[in-house]
Design a protein around this motif. Structure first.
Motif, PDB file in Angstrom:
ATOM      1  N   GLY A 114       0.502  -1.285  -0.535  1.00 61.37           N
ATOM      2  CA  GLY A 114      -0.083   0.349   0.347  1.00 61.37           C
ATOM      3  C   GLY A 114       0.972   1.130   0.028  1.00 61.37           C
ATOM      4  N   GLU A 115       1.724   1.192   0.666  1.00 59.67           N
ATOM      5  CA  GLU A 115       2.899   2.172  -0.288  1.00 59.67           C
ATOM      6  C   GLU A 115       3.813   2.285  -1.107  1.00 59.67           C
ATOM      7  OE1 GLU A 115       5.229   2.715   3.648  1.00 59.67           O
ATOM      8  OE2 GLU A 115       3.447   1.644   4.776  1.00 59.67           O
ATOM      9  N   TRP A 116       4.489   3.804  -1.839  1.00 56.68           N
ATOM     10  CA  TRP A 116       4.660   3.874  -2.999  1.00 56.68           C
ATOM     11  C   TRP A 116       6.525   3.694  -2.530  1.00 56.68           C
ATOM     12  CZ3 TRP A 116       3.506   3.241  -7.944  1.00 56.68           C
ATOM     13  CH2 TRP A 116       2.212   3.479  -7.583  1.00 56.68           C
ATOM     14  N   HIS A 117       6.948   3.303  -3.703  1.00 56.72           N
ATOM     15  CA  HIS A 117       8.824   2.933  -3.704  1.00 56.72           C
ATOM     16  C   HIS A 117       9.143   2.714  -4.490  1.00 56.72           C
ATOM     17  CE1 HIS A 117       7.268   0.844   1.180  1.00 56.72           C
ATOM     18  NE2 HIS A 117       6.760   0.196   0.203  1.00 56.72           N
ATOM     19  N   GLU A 118      10.669   3.808  -4.146  1.00 56.95           N
ATOM     20  CA  GLU A 118      10.937   4.136  -5.717  1.00 56.95           C
ATOM     21  C   GLU A 118      11.995   2.979  -5.787  1.00 56.95           C
ATOM     22  OE1 GLU A 118      14.156   7.619  -7.495  1.00 56.95           O
ATOM     23  OE2 GLU A 118      13.520   7.494  -5.308  1.00 56.95           O
ATOM     24  N   LEU A 119      12.000   1.847  -6.796  1.00 62.94           N
ATOM     25  CA  LEU A 119      13.683   1.262  -7.469  1.00 62.94           C
ATOM     26  C   LEU A 119      14.225   2.012  -7.675  1.00 62.94           C
ATOM     27  CD1 LEU A 119      10.857  -1.419  -8.787  1.00 62.94           C
ATOM     28  CD2 LEU A 119      11.685  -1.188  -6.001  1.00 62.94           C
ATOM     29  N   SER A 120      14.637   2.464  -8.502  1.00 59.85           N
ATOM     30  CA  SER A 120      15.303   2.714  -9.705  1.00 59.85           C
ATOM     31  C   SER A 120      14.754   4.334 -10.149  1.00 59.85           C
ATOM     32  CB  SER A 120      15.869   2.296 -10.664  1.00 59.85           C
ATOM     33  OG  SER A 120      17.290   2.987 -10.845  1.00 59.85           O
ATOM     34  N   ASP A 121      15.164   5.946 -10.289  1.00 52.73           N
ATOM     35  CA  ASP A 121      14.773   6.626 -10.598  1.00 52.73           C
ATOM     36  C   ASP A 121      14.277   5.925 -12.495  1.00 52.73           C
ATOM     37  OD1 ASP A 121      13.563   9.484 -11.894  1.00 52.73           O
ATOM     38  OD2 ASP A 121      15.158   9.459 -12.005  1.00 52.73           O
ATOM     39  N   PRO A 122      13.423   6.132 -13.322  1.00 53.54           N
ATOM     40  CA  PRO A 122      11.426   6.978 -12.703  1.00 53.54           C
ATOM     41  C   PRO A 122      10.811   5.836 -12.247  1.00 53.54           C
ATOM     42  CG  PRO A 122      11.814   6.357 -15.127  1.00 53.54           C
ATOM     43  CD  PRO A 122      13.263   6.159 -14.539  1.00 53.54           C
ATOM     44  N   ILE A 123      10.949   5.470 -11.897  1.00 58.22           N
ATOM     45  CA  ILE A 123       9.991   3.430 -11.751  1.00 58.22           C
ATOM     46  C   ILE A 123       9.671   3.816 -10.154  1.00 58.22           C
ATOM     47  CG2 ILE A 123       9.704   1.534 -11.968  1.00 58.22           C
ATOM     48  CD1 ILE A 123      12.097   1.242 -14.861  1.00 58.22           C
ATOM     49  N   TRP A 124       8.863   3.331  -9.508  1.00 61.69           N
ATOM     50  CA  TRP A 124       7.841   3.561  -9.025  1.00 61.69           C
ATOM     51  C   TRP A 124       7.514   2.030  -8.235  1.00 61.69           C
ATOM     52  CZ3 TRP A 124       8.392   7.319  -4.305  1.00 61.69           C
ATOM     53  CH2 TRP A 124       9.670   7.816  -4.692  1.00 61.69           C
ATOM     54  N   VAL A 125       6.681   1.531  -7.541  1.00 60.11           N
ATOM     55  CA  VAL A 125       5.959   0.630  -7.668  1.00 60.11           C
ATOM     56  C   VAL A 125       5.596   0.641  -6.292  1.00 60.11           C
ATOM     57  CG1 VAL A 125       6.911  -1.521  -8.832  1.00 60.11           C
ATOM     58  CG2 VAL A 125       7.605  -1.228  -5.954  1.00 60.11           C
ATOM     59  N   ARG A 126       4.131  -0.175  -6.298  1.00 61.46           N
ATOM     60  CA  ARG A 126       3.332  -0.164  -4.822  1.00 61.46           C
ATOM     61  C   ARG A 126       2.862  -2.263  -4.804  1.00 61.46           C
ATOM     62  NH1 ARG A 126      -1.334   4.264  -4.189  1.00 61.46           N
ATOM     63  NH2 ARG A 126      -2.093   3.405  -5.600  1.00 61.46           N
ATOM     64  N   PHE A 127       2.926  -3.086  -3.807  1.00 64.40           N
ATOM     65  CA  PHE A 127       1.565  -3.859  -3.981  1.00 64.40           C
ATOM     66  C   PHE A 127       0.494  -3.333  -3.185  1.00 64.40           C
ATOM     67  CE2 PHE A 127       6.382  -5.218  -2.228  1.00 64.40           C
ATOM     68  CZ  PHE A 127       7.134  -5.514  -3.963  1.00 64.40           C
ATOM     69  N   HIS A 128      -0.385  -4.354  -3.958  1.00 68.02           N
ATOM     70  CA  HIS A 128      -1.859  -5.014  -3.075  1.00 68.02           C
ATOM     71  C   HIS A 128      -1.558  -6.601  -3.211  1.00 68.02           C
ATOM     72  CE1 HIS A 128      -3.071  -0.679  -4.455  1.00 68.02           C
ATOM     73  NE2 HIS A 128      -1.641  -1.342  -5.493  1.00 68.02           N
ATOM     74  N   ASP A 129      -3.033  -6.704  -1.945  1.00 66.24           N
ATOM     75  CA  ASP A 129      -2.495  -8.416  -1.832  1.00 66.24           C
ATOM     76  C   ASP A 129      -3.657  -9.143  -3.116  1.00 66.24           C
ATOM     77  OD1 ASP A 129      -3.208 -10.701  -0.741  1.00 66.24           O
ATOM     78  OD2 ASP A 129      -4.443 -10.142   0.504  1.00 66.24           O
ATOM     79  N   ALA A 130      -2.645  -9.910  -3.143  1.00 57.53           N
ATOM     80  CA  ALA A 130      -2.708 -11.400  -4.614  1.00 57.53           C
ATOM     81  C   ALA A 130      -4.034 -12.262  -4.118  1.00 57.53           C
ATOM     82  CB  ALA A 130      -2.233 -11.266  -5.633  1.00 57.53           C
ATOM     83  N   GLY A 131      -3.997 -12.615  -3.310  1.00 57.69           N
ATOM     84  CA  GLY A 131      -4.778 -13.348  -2.404  1.00 57.69           C
ATOM     85  C   GLY A 131      -4.104 -14.494  -2.910  1.00 57.69           C
ATOM     86  N   HIS A 132      -3.049 -15.076  -3.029  1.00 54.50           N
ATOM     87  CA  HIS A 132      -2.999 -16.683  -3.783  1.00 54.50           C
ATOM     88  C   HIS A 132      -1.477 -17.368  -2.615  1.00 54.50           C
ATOM     89  CE1 HIS A 132      -0.648 -18.903  -6.665  1.00 54.50           C
ATOM     90  NE2 HIS A 132       0.316 -18.881  -7.038  1.00 54.50           N
ATOM     91  N   LEU A 133      -0.962 -16.080  -2.024  1.00 51.38           N
ATOM     92  CA  LEU A 133      -0.054 -16.833  -1.256  1.00 51.38           C
ATOM     93  C   LEU A 133      -0.081 -15.690  -0.008  1.00 51.38           C
ATOM     94  CD1 LEU A 133       2.074 -19.546  -0.994  1.00 51.38           C
ATOM     95  CD2 LEU A 133       3.897 -18.062  -1.796  1.00 51.38           C
ATOM     96  N   LEU A 134       0.663 -16.589   1.193  1.00 53.84           N
ATOM     97  CA  LEU A 134       1.025 -15.467   1.869  1.00 53.84           C
ATOM     98  C   LEU A 134       2.002 -14.873   1.458  1.00 53.84           C
ATOM     99  CD1 LEU A 134       0.796 -14.721   5.336  1.00 53.84           C
ATOM    100  CD2 LEU A 134       2.564 -16.101   5.851  1.00 53.84           C
ATOM    101  N   GLY A 135       1.874 -13.503   1.778  1.00 47.12           N
ATOM    102  CA  GLY A 135       3.023 -12.450   1.327  1.00 47.12           C
ATOM    103  C   GLY A 135       2.655 -11.778  -0.270  1.00 47.12           C
ATOM    104  N   SER A 136       1.597 -12.620  -0.664  1.00 49.64           N
ATOM    105  CA  SER A 136       1.486 -12.341  -2.428  1.00 49.64           C
ATOM    106  C   SER A 136       0.853 -11.091  -2.821  1.00 49.64           C
ATOM    107  CB  SER A 136       1.038 -13.495  -3.621  1.00 49.64           C
ATOM    108  OG  SER A 136      -0.496 -13.805  -2.868  1.00 49.64           O
ATOM    109  N   ASN A 137       1.675 -10.519  -4.319  1.00 50.96           N
ATOM    110  CA  ASN A 137       0.763  -9.362  -4.285  1.00 50.96           C
ATOM    111  C   ASN A 137       0.955  -9.528  -6.451  1.00 50.96           C
ATOM    112  OD1 ASN A 137       1.598  -8.071  -1.963  1.00 50.96           O
ATOM    113  ND2 ASN A 137       3.534  -8.484  -2.227  1.00 50.96           N
ATOM    114  N   MET A 138       0.177  -8.367  -6.127  1.00 47.93           N
ATOM    115  CA  MET A 138      -0.052  -7.558  -7.868  1.00 47.93           C
ATOM    116  C   MET A 138       1.144  -6.430  -7.556  1.00 47.93           C
ATOM    117  SD  MET A 138      -3.599  -6.062  -7.868  1.00 47.93           S
ATOM    118  CE  MET A 138      -4.219  -7.827  -6.983  1.00 47.93           C
TER     119      MET A 138
END
Length: 462
Positions: free
Chosen positions: A144-168
């Motif tokens: 749910g929080e934005w994180h910079e990977l490498s300028d200009p690319i940022w990512v944010r995780f959302h629950d994918a419901g597939h496995l503990l800790g899994s995301n889209m």
């Protein structure tokens, strides 16, 4: 101009690797192993067409080996930056990567010892030292929080419901206004699945990269507890052992949780359960640590947050005790891994249990082409294990409700309210499945769909 290249999970289910390039940045989404048929496994040994050292970051959807299992080799080949994931994925990756390294070493040694290899000698793709180096690169971040990977690319995780800790993974490329938005589905989980919450609604995006593992079919519309009770009672009546080939992380915990619910409610007899997987036992500790991520609405256990507790459950770590399970007559349940029967302790149980018609082999979830699980699904009369053709006389059954992947209708339900992207890339599916799902998206939602080929690149944006 941004670009995406599909270095895995294109035209097949496994080996997930998507390279995103924007400005001077290079980011790899997932770093998975190819699994299944030999021609796919050989791709793990093929040199990637880009230098590992040139990648600025890796971001992971979840901890399954077809999404993280290439990381140790990637680090060995020169990657030295951060690998971003959720806290639960970080903990599960410690188990899975170290286990993968040990299994590869053990399998290579077995092939050499039995002279079952054309290579001299057979070598593992990577070793435990490589796996440990990869684990040092993991950086856990919150959903749910934005994180910079490498300028200009940022990512944010959302629950994918597939496995503990899994995301889209929601990605923004912020070198323009408004940012270019990508959404990587990862593996989308099922609705009302035991232990997991429903997948979060997908956020709007310009480009969607969507899995299609079950894009051409639905799971049966059935109550998983009711079906599991039926299968267990049938196996109990046969009098033998019910052998469940389960992924050590996720499926094993789901199965024992549901079996305990059924026994607690008196719907199946109280029978001994043997969890023959050190990794599954360790994974359960992690599941308990992240108990807030669990949906335990199927039944009331005492205590309600327990997954593996119970006087009838034996957690098997030692190899000698695993061998002693050969003497168990049944009725009993043995849960062992790997889930697709590609390696591990399950192979020894299969050699012991397959020839006896009193026994039941219970399959759950997707079985990739070329695996023993797929062969059993298709009714092969013999299964090749350790150089021997083992006759299949045991009953072969399945509980599809335990699949961690959304079926076709569930994928369509997940995407129902998503504003139409500019383009949707259909990945992580065998050809028939990907083509069927692409057609459904075109017909029902008027999405423009593309099924990329392995190694194919696409420009993104104007």
């Amino acid at each position: 101009m941004a670009k995406i290249t599909f270095h895995g999970a294109a035209g097949t289910v496994t080996g997930s690797k998507y390279l995103i390039e924007a400005g001077q940045a290079k980011v790899l989404v997932d770093c998975g192993l190819f699994q299944g048929m030999k021609q796919l496994r050989l791709l793990n040994w093929k040199q990637l067409p880009f230098a590992a050292s040139s990648v600025d970051a890796v971001v992971l959807t979840h901890a399954h080996i077809d999404h993280i299992g290439f990381l140790p080799r990637f680090v060995r080949d020169g990657f030295r930056r951060k690998v971003v994931c959720t806290p639960a994925t970080k903990e599960l990756a410690k188990l899975l990567l170290l286990d993968s390294a040990k299994n590869q070493k053990r399998d290579a040694a077995y092939l050499n010892r039995k002279h079952l290899t054309k290579h001299s000698p057979a070598l593992p793709l990577y070793d435990v030292k490589d796996a440990r180096r990869a684990l040092h690169r993991l950086k856990a971040v919150a959903r749910g929080e934005w994180h910079e990977l490498s300028d200009p690319i940022w990512v944010r995780f959302h629950d994918a419901g597939h496995l503990l800790g899994s995301n889209m993974i929601e990605m923004e490329i912020r070198d323009r206004d408004p940012p270019l938005r990508l959404l990587f589905s990862g593996d989308v989980g099922r609705y009302d699945a035991p232990l997991y919450f429903d997948p979060s609604p997908p956020p709007p995006c310009d480009y969607l990269i969507c899995e299609s593992t079950y894009g051409d079919r639905d799971h049966p519309d059935e109550d998983v507890l009711e079906i599991l009770a039926e299968k267990v009672n049938q196996a109990y009546a046969r009098g033998g052992v019910m052998l469940f080939a389960a992924f050590a992380v996720g499926r094993s915990q789901q199965l024992i949780y549901l079996l305990q619910v059924l026994m607690h409610e008196g719907r199946i007899p109280k029978i001994p359960i043997f969890l023959d997987s050190p990794m599954a036992v360790d994974a359960t500790r992690i599941f308990r640590t992240f108990s807030k991520d669990h949906d335990l609405s199927e039944g009331e256990l005492a205590p309600p947050n327990s997954v593996l507790d119970g006087p009838n459950v034996e957690l098997v770590r030692e190899h000698n005790r695993s061998k002693q399970l050969n003497n168990v007559k049944g009725p009993a349940v043995i849960i062992s891994s790997s889930g697709m029967m590609t390696g591990g302790r399950i192979l020894f149980h299969l050699k012991r249990r397959l020839p006896d018609p009193k026994n039941t082999i219970l399959l759950g979830g997707y079985m990739a082409a070329g695996t023993r699980g797929r062969d059993l699904q298709r009714g092969r009369p013999t299964i090749r294990i350790h150089g021997w053709d083992v006759p299949v006389r045991a009953a072969i059954d399945s509980v599809s409700g335990l699949s961690g992947h959304a079926g076709r209708s569930e994928l369509l339900r997940w995407l129902k309210d998503l504003p139409k992207p500019k383009k949707t890339f259909i990945t992580h599916g065998e050809p028939d499945s990907a083509e069927s799902f692409a057609a459904a998206l075109r017909d029902q939602y008027q999405f423009e769909t593309v099924i990329p080929q392995l190694g194919e690149s696409f420009e993104l944006g104007e």
